[in-house]
Design a protein around this motif. Structure first.
Motif, short mmCIF file in Angstrom:
data_model
loop_
_atom_site.label_atom_id
_atom_site.label_comp_id
_atom_site.label_asym_id
_atom_site.label_seq_id
_atom_site.Cartn_x
_atom_site.Cartn_y
_atom_site.Cartn_z
N UNK A 135 51.40 -39.63 7.01
CA UNK A 135 52.24 -38.48 6.72
C UNK A 135 51.47 -37.17 6.80
N UNK A 136 50.23 -37.16 6.30
CA UNK A 136 49.44 -35.94 6.34
C UNK A 136 49.08 -35.55 7.76
N UNK A 137 48.77 -36.56 8.59
CA UNK A 137 48.51 -36.26 10.00
C UNK A 137 49.79 -35.77 10.69
N UNK A 138 50.92 -36.37 10.32
CA UNK A 138 52.18 -35.96 10.91
C UNK A 138 52.60 -34.56 10.50
N UNK A 139 52.15 -34.12 9.32
CA UNK A 139 52.52 -32.78 8.86
C UNK A 139 51.95 -31.69 9.78
N UNK A 140 50.91 -32.02 10.54
CA UNK A 140 50.32 -31.05 11.47
C UNK A 140 51.24 -30.75 12.65
N UNK A 141 52.19 -31.64 12.89
CA UNK A 141 53.09 -31.46 14.04
C UNK A 141 54.27 -30.55 13.73
N UNK A 142 54.42 -30.16 12.48
CA UNK A 142 55.59 -29.35 12.11
C UNK A 142 55.32 -27.86 12.23
N UNK A 143 54.23 -27.50 12.88
CA UNK A 143 53.95 -26.08 13.11
C UNK A 143 55.00 -25.42 13.97
N UNK A 144 55.72 -26.22 14.79
CA UNK A 144 56.72 -25.61 15.68
C UNK A 144 57.85 -24.94 14.88
N UNK A 145 58.05 -25.36 13.63
CA UNK A 145 59.09 -24.75 12.81
C UNK A 145 58.73 -23.32 12.39
N UNK A 146 57.46 -22.96 12.59
CA UNK A 146 56.98 -21.67 12.10
C UNK A 146 56.43 -20.79 13.23
#
Length: 380
Positions: A200-211
């Motif tokens: 999950x922590x590694x996956x959280x890096x992929x949510x930069x597109x929301x910002x």
């Protein structure tokens, strides 16, 4: 970006050096401080205790301090000491003349792993002494009754050695008090939880597109249409919550199915598990949203998230159980969000008492969500 990467590398090296230095100077169990309460005119007892406390096997486990009874209890209440030993009057004379006068050991109601392990060692040691003494006393009685030729001193020495070998061979004696550095879960369950959060922590890096910048323009248009900051922050939290929830739920489903097939389940089969998993998923998503909201752009947000995740994995028990770390690191790890999330997920996954960890994690998530709304409002 290059400057941020260089700073991150420097901080990682510094953090790794600090952790390695801490581990190189720490022992498996930190010393437990024991207060000894003696009556007046107990010089012989104090001399014996000084001799015992200076033995390497004792010195590595505990430290003795001599205190009045009231002061010892006050320090025990304030958790400044781990235990208080109260010796009765004429204790040395009683033992010297063969009278088994008991002493009393007081522990705090709330103890850490080091103190708990000291208690277990104490209980096991007392059990061994009881077994050995019983054997010696019975044979001495037999010697006095039947007038054996072996001297009492030789009988003590012979039976002490003989019986200790047998007592230490009885592994069942250790089954009464089971302690684990991983708490209420076993090692496999602990690292299943670690694996889930590592993913999950590694996956959280992929949510930069929301910002990213294009999304910021979209959110500004939404605000012009009357959609406020709470909805903007809420939409991001929902997207990340769904990702975290699906990962947690699939892990639980696979675990339950594997347990049914192997007839040895590690996971709870409660129907409440899918509902309860919503809470840690929301708590983690709200915290990640806050970290991204603090950054100026997508790249900076990803770098800050990576740094925070790496720090939490090291200091909150993601690599090794937190009990193995020095007290200074444990104090930091206990208050990190990852610690709350891991404890919450372990208790949900494996059917343990939920306790306060889950609700504190949810409360922290609500606070993070509220702060992110303020930050989003400030950026428009």
């Amino acid at each position: 970006m290059m400057g941020s990467v260089i700073v991150m590398i420097a901080l990682s090296i510094l953090l790794a050096w600090g952790v390695s230095r801490s581990f190189s100077n720490v022992q498996m169990l930190e010393q437990v401080t024991l207060a000894v309460v003696l009556s007046d005119n107990e010089d012989e007892t104090e001399m014996i205790l000084d001799l015992i406390s200076g033995m390497p096997s004792v010195e590595s486990v505990c430290t003795f301090v001599y205190l009045p009874k009231e002061e010892a209890f006050e320090k025990l209440r304030r958790r400044e000491i781990e235990a208080a030993i109260v010796l009765p009057e004429n204790f040395y004379d009683d033992v010297n003349h063969g009278t088994n006068t008991p002493l009393t050991i007081y522990f705090s109601a709330d103890v850490d792993l080091d103190t708990s392990m000291f208690k277990e060692m104490l209980y096991d040691g007392v059990s061994f002494v009881r077994v050995t003494e019983s054997a010696i006393y019975s044979v001495v009685d037999m010697r006095d009754l039947y007038e054996l030729k072996m001297s009492k001193k030789d009988t003590y020495a012979f039976l002490s050695e003989f019986y200790l070998w047998h007592v230490f061979g009885r592994g069942e004696a250790f089954q009464n008090h089971v302690l684990s550095a991983t708490g209420e879960v076993n090692l496999v369950q602990y690292y299943i939880t670690v694996g889930v959060f590592l993913f999950l922590l590694l996956g959280s890096l992929t949510f930069g597109f929301l910002y990213k910048e294009e999304e910021q323009i979209l959110y500004k248009k939404l605000r012009l249409m009357g959609i406020g900051s709470s909805a903007v922050a809420g939409s991001r939290v929902i997207i990340m919550s769904v990702y975290a929830y699906v990962a947690m739920l699939l892990t639980w489903i696979v675990g339950v199915i594997t347990g049914i097939v192997s007839e040895k389940s590690l996971f709870s089969g409660s129907v409440l598990v899918p509902i309860l998993l919503i809470l840690p998923a929301f708590a983690m998503a709200a915290f990640c949203n806050l970290i991204y909201s603090l950054a100026k752009n997508q790249t900076q947000g990803m770098l800050i998230t990576l740094a925070v995740n790496a720090f939490m994995l090291i200091c909150a028990g993601g690599l090794l159980p937190l009990s193995y770390f020095p007290k200074s690191i444990r104090m930091i790890g206990e208050v990190l969000p990852l610690r709350l999330w891991m404890e919450s997920l372990q208790r949900i996954y494996f059917g343990k008492n939920l306790g306060a960890y889950l609700w504190i994690a949810v409360a922290l998530g609500i606070v993070c969500y509220g702060i992110s709304i303020v930050i989003t409002e400030h950026k428009k």
